[in-house]
Scaffold this motif. Structure first.
Motif, mmCIF file in Angstrom:
data_model
loop_
_atom_site.group_PDB
_atom_site.id
_atom_site.type_symbol
_atom_site.label_atom_id
_atom_site.label_comp_id
_atom_site.label_asym_id
_atom_site.label_seq_id
_atom_site.Cartn_x
_atom_site.Cartn_y
_atom_site.Cartn_z
ATOM 1 N N SER A 68 84.917 60.747 45.280
ATOM 2 C CA SER A 68 84.003 61.598 46.037
ATOM 3 C C SER A 68 83.149 60.764 46.996
ATOM 4 C CB SER A 68 83.099 62.376 45.080
ATOM 5 O OG SER A 68 82.111 63.068 45.794
ATOM 6 N N LYS A 112 74.486 62.174 42.320
ATOM 7 C CA LYS A 112 73.561 61.576 41.345
ATOM 8 C C LYS A 112 72.323 60.997 42.022
ATOM 9 C CE LYS A 112 73.414 58.460 37.383
ATOM 10 N NZ LYS A 112 74.187 57.536 36.511
ATOM 11 N N TRP A 113 72.471 60.344 43.161
ATOM 12 C CA TRP A 113 71.360 59.704 43.848
ATOM 13 C C TRP A 113 71.017 60.516 45.103
ATOM 14 C CZ3 TRP A 113 69.522 55.838 40.954
ATOM 15 C CH2 TRP A 113 70.405 55.209 40.065
ATOM 16 N N GLN A 139 73.718 62.812 31.958
ATOM 17 C CA GLN A 139 74.266 61.873 32.942
ATOM 18 C C GLN A 139 73.551 61.973 34.290
ATOM 19 O OE1 GLN A 139 78.563 61.861 33.204
ATOM 20 N NE2 GLN A 139 78.802 62.604 31.121
ATOM 21 N N HIS A 169 85.180 59.229 41.231
ATOM 22 C CA HIS A 169 84.991 57.999 42.000
ATOM 23 C C HIS A 169 85.562 58.113 43.412
ATOM 24 C CE1 HIS A 169 89.086 57.616 40.388
ATOM 25 N NE2 HIS A 169 89.317 56.776 41.387
ATOM 26 N N THR A 222 80.180 61.312 47.858
ATOM 27 C CA THR A 222 78.749 61.498 47.589
ATOM 28 C C THR A 222 78.274 60.867 46.289
ATOM 29 O OG1 THR A 222 79.226 63.606 46.481
ATOM 30 C CG2 THR A 222 78.750 63.674 48.850
ATOM 31 N N LEU A 223 79.177 60.346 45.474
ATOM 32 C CA LEU A 223 78.772 59.893 44.143
ATOM 33 C C LEU A 223 78.037 58.562 44.165
ATOM 34 C CD1 LEU A 223 78.876 60.491 41.095
ATOM 35 C CD2 LEU A 223 80.993 59.161 41.011
ATOM 36 N N LYS A 224 78.518 57.603 44.928
ATOM 37 C CA LYS A 224 77.998 56.240 44.861
ATOM 38 C C LYS A 224 77.078 55.894 46.020
ATOM 39 C CE LYS A 224 82.009 54.492 42.324
ATOM 40 N NZ LYS A 224 83.089 53.487 42.291
ATOM 41 N N GLN A 225 76.382 56.871 46.560
ATOM 42 C CA GLN A 225 75.456 56.612 47.651
ATOM 43 C C GLN A 225 74.249 57.547 47.541
ATOM 44 O OE1 GLN A 225 76.901 57.517 51.537
ATOM 45 N NE2 GLN A 225 77.605 59.567 50.991
ATOM 46 N N CYS A 257 72.287 60.328 48.936
ATOM 47 C CA CYS A 257 72.581 61.440 49.834
ATOM 48 C C CYS A 257 71.286 61.936 50.482
ATOM 49 C CB CYS A 257 73.252 62.579 49.070
ATOM 50 S SG CYS A 257 74.835 62.132 48.329
#
Length: 337
Positions: A20, A57-58, A46, A18, A22-25, A27
């Motif tokens: 990072s 992820k995104w 996942q 959490h 780059t995880l919640k956006q 890229c």
């Protein structure tokens, strides 16, 4: 992951992801960068990928549509951004409602701003997945780039992310990692302790109350059976085990008055008991002996009195015996022969 790549930087545990950037956006990446992403089997299911040690992820890509495959439930667009490779974008069609056709439902969808044709430039947001060893993007939203300025703005964002973030490995302060690890252990330890306690208690209850036979059927045990001998009621008759044969303590006998009196030898200390049913003998019982009545003696049959015989007149007459009269005689009356 590649071992040679793993030696260059450190992969952090998932409880650090959490932090990072780059995880919640979404890229901004090139299609070639998507093919360069690495995958860890430990995060299977996942939709999690890694660029260096950054969890991603995104993704968001832009490219020219060079091919379209239309199916009943989805459309597949092939994009080319000039990076040397192409990728397929899977767009799931919305379900028609109120008698709409698939084309009408697709045109009214909020995640697609218009019909797509070959030669259009698209801005695609979605997640990366693998199908038959080939990577594709499952689109969450598709937008048309209708002018060159929009394309340039997109490539500037891609270059900025690559230069400011993805060009160097992700590094965390060791103190932050230790703090997050301790927080995770404190969260997991009570759960593990509670689960282990439940398992031990369940195991103890099973060993105390039930036992399993050869078929795995759970059958109850006999109370007080210390050796846990299983008795099903189908055993052959034979000597029972002490643990199984042991029963509750015997209860005192209850006298109902219907029991047969046991014959016991009279003790010399007891006096003779006269019940009135003894046979008559020449021995007379003195009046000093008391008569004890216990109520357990057998009732004797007293002789019934003789009833008078009624005379009917038909009885045989008995011959009367002759009456012999003895007359005394004297000496003078004796006859001489």
């Amino acid at each position: 992951m590649n071992d040679a790549t793993a030696l260059e930087f450190e992969f952090y545990p998932q409880y650090c992801f959490h932090l990072s950037p780059t995880l919640k956006q979404f890229c901004h990446l090139r299609i070639a960068d998507i093919w360069a992403l690495t995958f860890d089997p430990g995060y299977n299911g996942q939709d999690l990928w890694f660029y260096l040690n950054y969890p991603i992820k995104w993704v968001r890509v832009s490219g020219l549509v060079v091919g379209i495959d239309e199916y009943a439930t989805k459309h597949i667009y092939t994009l080319d951004d000039g990076s040397g490779v192409m990728i397929k974008v899977v767009y799931a069609l919305p379900r028609p409602t109120n008698g709409q056709t698939a084309t009408e439902a697709s045109s009214m969808a909020s995640n697609l701003d218009g019909p797509v044709d070959i030669g259009h430039v698209l801005d695609v947001k979605g997640i990366v997945r693998t199908f038959r060893d080939e990577r594709n993007i499952h689109a969450d939203k598709i937008k048309h780039l209708r002018c060159t300025e929009e394309e340039v703005a997109f490539w500037e964002k891609t270059s900025r992310l690559k230069a400011e973030v993805l060009s160097q490995p992700w590094v965390l302060d060791p103190r932050v990692v230790r703090k997050l690890r301790k927080k995770q252990e404190d969260k997991v330890s009570p759960r593990r302790h509670r689960d282990s306690h439940r398992r031990e208690r369940r195991k103890a209850d099973q060993e105390e109350d039930v036992v399993k036979d050869r078929d795995g059927t759970r059958l109850p045990l006999i109370p007080g059976n210390e050796n846990k001998v299983l008795v099903t009621g189908l055993e052959r008759r034979g000597p029972m085990l002490k643990e199984v044969a042991k029963g509750p303590p015997e209860k005192p006998a209850v006298l109902t008055g219907l029991e047969k009196s046991a014959r016991r030898a009279p003790s010399p200390e007891k006096r003779a008991v006269v019940t009135g049913l003894e046979r008559s003998t020449n021995v007379s019982v003195t009046e000093e002996m008391p008569v004890l009545v216990t109520g357990l003696e057998r009732a004797g049959r007293a002789p019934a009195p003789k009833k008078p015989v009624p005379m009917t007149g038909l009885e045989k007459k008995k011959k009367p015996k002759p009456h012999v009269r003895l007359v005394p005689v004297g000496e003078d009356d004796v006859l001489d022969f």
